[in-house]
Write an enzyme that holds these catalytic residues in place. Structure first.
Site, PDB file in Angstrom:
ATOM      1  CE  LYS A 107       3.234  10.350   4.301  1.00  0.00           C
ATOM      2  NZ  LYS A 107       4.503   9.959   3.650  1.00  0.00           N
ATOM      3  N   GLY A 136       6.638  12.879   5.318  1.00  0.00           N
ATOM      4  CA  GLY A 136       7.978  12.993   4.759  1.00  0.00           C
ATOM      5  C   GLY A 136       8.397  11.698   4.104  1.00  0.00           C
ATOM      6  CE  LYS A 191       3.418   9.819  -0.235  1.00  0.00           C
ATOM      7  NZ  LYS A 191       3.844   8.429   0.051  1.00  0.00           N
ATOM      8  CG  ASN A 256       0.609   4.480  -3.554  1.00  0.00           C
ATOM      9  OD1 ASN A 256      -0.585   4.449  -3.793  1.00  0.00           O
ATOM     10  ND2 ASN A 256       1.074   4.697  -2.340  1.00  0.00           N
TER      11      ASN A 256
END
Length: 332
Positions: A107, A136, A191, A256
């Protein structure tokens, strides 16, 4: 259909997906670049560093040899960090045939120029190379624990998405297919930036109201950028968009989010990174996302303030105050 897959990247996520495929009866080969680490995995039959106590089925083998990867299967699933994605494919290419199929669960954007990962695959191999992304709301530990999980598999070639679904879907793991590769990629990359922002807010001691506002307005930023780059708005309301965003912003399994929490609590960037000790994709994604936003004229204020905290030493509290001080406007 011959169920055989090689997975590149022996971190927590690559190991979890290798466990999943092997448990589903697929002959699975897990590759890692560190010979010493892979020898330990082979000896212990588990990944003690990232997923201890999850023992490898007999259908799961490990290697550090790219030649062995190429000989094992024409279906590859790349799970290395996004900054290593291009390098890994370049190193792998000399070993591969033209019949290769490449999927990835990485990602992020290409740190060299902010390009999407499917563009790297097309450039190194061919635009006709079967390619797919898995994304996802998924934490590796929960997949390894066989807890109920759902993901999206996106590919411009429906047959390839179905093949991957055939290998991974089953038991407690549910797969949905999509044709929106761009939307799934953008959702998965951005995200992580917003999870850092949510962590900062919580570290500063703000409440659930603040977190909910950040998630909602952050989703709006993802949609604006994603649609501009060619993604479909409905994708961002699904697993690879809103689902992944909620997961990463609200649970401390997210590296994160934990990184943002540390910053909000007053720790410096280096200390926070050292404490987590694993890849924090949102750090580089903040820079790459902001560059893309500026290039395309997209307003992404949360991303911009997060970037300034990470790269311009802006105090986290000042970043929040900057967001609150923005001119009043209509929501839509």
């Amino acid at each position: 259909m011959n169920k055989k897959i090689a997975i590149l990247g022996a971190g927590s996520w690559g190991t979890a997906l290798a466990l999943l495929a092997a448990r589903n009866g697929c002959q699975t080969l897990l590759w890692g670049h560190n010979l010493e680490h892979m020898m330990a995995l082979a000896k212990d039959r588990q990944n003690k560093r990232y997923l201890p106590e999850h023992y490898f089925p007999a259908t799961l083998a490990v290697t550090s040899d790219l030649n062995e990867v190429a000989a094992f299967s024409k279906l590859l699933l790349v799970c290395v960090p996004s900054h290593a994605f291009k390098k890994t494919l370049i190193e792998l290419k000399p070993y591969l045939s033209n019949e290769i199929k490449i999927a990835w669960a990485s990602k992020g954007f290409n740190p060299d120029d902010g390009s999407l990962l499917h563009e790297i695959v097309a450039d190194i191999f061919s635009p006709q190379t079967p390619a797919a992304i898995l994304s996802g709301p998924t934490f590796a530990h929960e997949v390894a624990e066989n807890l109920p999980t759902a993901i999206t598999i996106a590919s411009s070639q429906p047959g390839f998405a179905k093949q991957l679904s055939y290998i991974l879907h089953g038991g407690q793991f549910r797969t949905y297919t999509s044709a929106d590769v761009v939307g799934v990629e953008v959702g998965g990359a951005v995200k992580n930036v917003l999870a850092i922002a949510a962590g900062i807010a919580d570290g500063l001691g703000f409440g659930a109201n603040t977190r909910a506002a950040l998630i909602t307005r952050g989703l709006n930023e993802i949609i604006r950028l994603g649609v501009e780059l060619g993604g479909k708005q409905e994708t961002f309301m699904g697993l690879a968009g809103l689902g992944d965003l909620i997961l990463t912003c609200t649970d401390n399994q997210s590296r994160n989010r934990r990184f943002g929490l540390a910053l909000g609590l007053g720790k410096d960037r280096i200390t926070a990174m050292q404490e987590i000790g694993q890849e924090i994709e949102g750090i580089s994604a903040a820079k790459e996302t902001l560059l893309l936003a500026r290039k395309h004229g997209i307003d992404m204020p949360i991303t911009e303030q997060t970037y300034k905290v990470l790269y311009e030493n802006l105090a986290p509290l000042t970043a929040v105050q900057n967001l609150l001080a923005r001119e009043q406007k209509a929501e839509s």
